[in-house]
Design an enzyme around this catalytic site. Structure first.
Site, short mmCIF file in Angstrom:
data_model
loop_
_atom_site.label_atom_id
_atom_site.label_comp_id
_atom_site.label_asym_id
_atom_site.label_seq_id
_atom_site.Cartn_x
_atom_site.Cartn_y
_atom_site.Cartn_z
N GLY A 1 1.10 5.45 1.35
CA GLY A 1 0.54 6.51 2.18
C GLY A 1 1.10 7.84 1.74
N ALA A 2 0.90 8.82 2.58
CA ALA A 2 1.35 10.17 2.22
C ALA A 2 2.87 10.23 2.08
CB ALA A 2 0.89 11.15 3.28
N SER A 3 3.57 9.46 2.90
CA SER A 3 5.02 9.61 2.88
C SER A 3 5.73 8.62 1.97
CB SER A 3 5.57 9.50 4.31
OG SER A 3 5.14 8.30 4.90
N GLY A 4 5.05 7.58 1.53
CA GLY A 4 5.74 6.64 0.67
C GLY A 4 4.97 5.37 0.41
N THR A 5 5.69 4.40 -0.14
CA THR A 5 5.06 3.14 -0.51
C THR A 5 5.65 2.02 0.32
OG1 THR A 5 4.90 4.04 -2.73
CG2 THR A 5 4.53 1.69 -2.51
N VAL A 6 4.81 1.07 0.72
CA VAL A 6 5.29 -0.06 1.52
C VAL A 6 5.25 -1.33 0.67
CG1 VAL A 6 4.87 -1.45 3.60
CG2 VAL A 6 4.50 1.03 3.66
N LYS B 1 9.37 0.33 3.79
CA LYS B 1 8.68 1.58 3.43
C LYS B 1 9.68 2.44 2.68
CE LYS B 1 5.83 5.15 5.62
NZ LYS B 1 5.06 5.41 6.83
N ASP C 1 -1.05 10.02 17.26
CA ASP C 1 -1.88 9.65 16.11
C ASP C 1 -2.40 8.22 16.27
OD1 ASP C 1 -3.17 10.29 13.75
OD2 ASP C 1 -1.51 9.67 12.47
N GLY D 1 0.85 -1.19 0.00
CA GLY D 1 0.00 0.00 0.00
C GLY D 1 0.88 1.23 0.00
#
Ligand code: ATP
Ligand code: MG
Length: 453
Positions: A188-193, A208, A298, A186
């Protein structure tokens, strides 16, 4: 429409209700004005027209009249959230808080357009039977107060400094030699995993990959690595290594193949003992972080990852902050629906913001989503700031212990809210069972979502 979608993702990480997402934020937001009510008309003086328009779009005149101060604070929080189009950048580091009290008399110029779109399809959530396991008591002792293990990164440092620091704490070897990347899990905002094979150990890991040049607040990533690297706890996603590859950062972590708790809460119906089990595991992580002087900031189901064996681990440490003892912070942080009231109203806050968010996460486990997810984002913020403990679906069906647990987490008064150490002693957690009791839920969610890793 793209901006609209990204804002909704920012607020929930869930399906957007686009009818509620029609507000665009002003490009340049400053907070250096003083708001006061007109003594004759009661209208708010000092608020830019556009702000007043946004307020009266989301809130009713009654809302504004009843809680004008909270409405303005919610609006400021809303702008801060919208300013950076990424969940990693919900807060302005050390931004001063200006609390300008304004009186109750307030007549907004426009009629209300507050929208409520219900339709939460809880019925599609699946009930999964599972064996009744008993588990040994692993509760923690009392909180041994806070110790600062590291100093927070200087927010003024430039990206060169951050890259230099990053290289210093990272493994200098070439990760491509050791890891064989396979599937994308998947992004997210900061990168790909990705999942990957560690050829040295034969284990599968998660990597990540973050394009550092695309990160507006690079020190947050640094923060995440430092926190992950410094701590090892059975309820935290364990960090294995980090590498700098060109402009990219590779963070190698243990792979949690059960996916995020969000999948379980949205797709299955959890029984109380399963909810107690997750609460206990997450509380152990929170207690550990707090005992080290760290606030997570968070906590939400998206940041709780599950192992295929049912293990429960907290992740996403980018928002973490150091606190010393009773030290309080004023930076706005977190994901709006899980935010504690004192964060939304921009007061000073401390470690107990994580406890509020845990309470909201417990509601996700009951209802499949946090309170106010169907509301317009600004109205959700306003409701958090003014409602106290939100209404909890099926309250009367919950055990007394669970009701009391929720009540202790969702106290608006920070002093009345329990600490992690106190909650770990709460009778509700006696209902906790072995984490393997979560396996059927994980499997069911993966089946429904076609997400087997
Ligand atoms: P953010 O950049 O704000 O953290 P995010 O949380 O949506 O955004 P990532 O943390 O990059 O995104 O994670 C992307 C996806 O990978 C998520 O679905 C997450 O559940 C999954 N994921 C993250 N870490 C792991 C891990 N260690 N094991 C398995 N899946 C993971
Ligand atoms: Mg994440």
């Amino acid at each position: 429409m793209k901006a609209v979608k990204s804002i909704s993702k920012l607020f929930s990480g869930r399906k957007p209700d686009e009818s509620n997402m029609v507000i665009s934020s002003p490009g340049q937001v400053t907070h250096n004005f003083h708001v006061h009510p007109d003594p004759e008309t009661g209208a708010l003086i000092g608020l830019p027209d556009q702000w007043m328009k946004i307020l009266s779009n989301a809130l009713t005149p009654e809302d504004l009249k009843k809680n004008p101060e909270q409405a303005v604070q919610a609006l400021k929080t809303f702008f801060q959230v919208n300013k950076h189009q990424s969940p990693k950048h919900l807060y302005d580091e050390e931004q001063p808080v200006e609390d300008q009290p304004i009186s109750e008399e307030l007549k907004p110029p426009l009629p209300p357009k507050a929208q409520k779109d219900p339709v939460t399809d809880v019925s599609r959530r699946v009930e999964v039977p599972s064996p009744k396991d008993k588990v040994e008591d692993t509760r923690h002792g009392p909180n041994t107060n806070t110790t600062v293990l590291r100093k927070r990164g200087d927010p003024s440092q430039n990206s060169e400094d951050v890259m230099t620091q990053m290289r210093r704490i990272c493994n200098p070897n070439d990760p491509n030699k050791r890891f064989e990347k396979s599937k994308e899990v998947g992004s997210g905002a900061s990168g790909t995993v990705y999942t990957a094979l560690d050829k040295e150990s034969g284990n599968r890991v998660a990597i990540k990959e973050i394009d550092v040049t695309k990160q507006p607040k690079k020190e947050l990533i640094l923060n995440e690595i430092k926190v992950m690297k410094g701590f090892n706890h059975k309820n935290l996603v364990n960090f294995l290594d980090a590498y700098v590859v060109g402009d990219h950062l590779w963070v190698v972590m243990e792979l949690l193949q059960g996916g995020p708790l969000t999948d379980v809460v949205t797709e299955t119906v959890m029984r109380e003992e399963q909810i107690a089990t997750v609460c206990k595991e997450v509380l152990q992580a929170i207690h550990f972080l707090h005992s080290k002087g760290i606030i997570h900031r968070d906590i939400k189901s998206d940041n709780v990852l599950l192992g295929i064996d049912g293990s429960v681990k907290v992740t996403d440490f980018g928002f973490c902050a150091n606190v010393q003892g009773d030290e309080k912070r004023t930076t706005m942080v977190g994901t709006p629906y899980w935010m504690a009231p004192e964060v939304v109203t921009r007061k000073q806050y401390g470690a107990k913001v994580d406890i509020w968010s845990l309470g909201i996460m417990a509601i996700e486990m009951i209802a499949g989503e946090p309170p106010y997810l169907q509301e317009a984002p600004l109205r959700a913020l306003y409701l958090i700031a003014t409602t106290g403990r939100p209404e909890i679906p099926d309250w009367h069906k919950l055990s007394r212990e669970f009701q009391d647990f929720l009540d202790r987490c969702l106290q608006e008064s920070v002093d009345a809210r329990f600490s992690a150490a106190q909650l770990l002693e709460h009778p509700f957690l006696k209902k906790a069972v072995a984490t393997r009791s979560l396996i059927p839920l994980i499997k069911e969610a993966q089946r429904v979502l076609h997400k087997e890793i």
